[in-house]
Design a protein around this motif. Sequence first.
Motif: not given
Length: 73
Positions: A1-6
């Motif tokens: 599952m794609p994740a948003i990483v800072g």
Amino acid sequence: MPAIVGVAQVISIGSSSIFNIGDVYKIMPISNAKTFSGSGSFNTGDGLNITNYRSATNTTDNDGIDQGNFMNA
């Protein structure tokens, strides 16, 4: 599952380390080492009483080439 990483700040990575951000199927860090240790070197615990009168560690390696870590996938 794609994740948003800072923001990710990497200070250092060791020679056999892996740094990953995102999806991954398989991660296989590969490294090898040769360790020479004398008598009683890796003893751990509370209240050890170790007596080594004469101890010598043979560090002679006549073959010159050890087994590599290629083809380990």
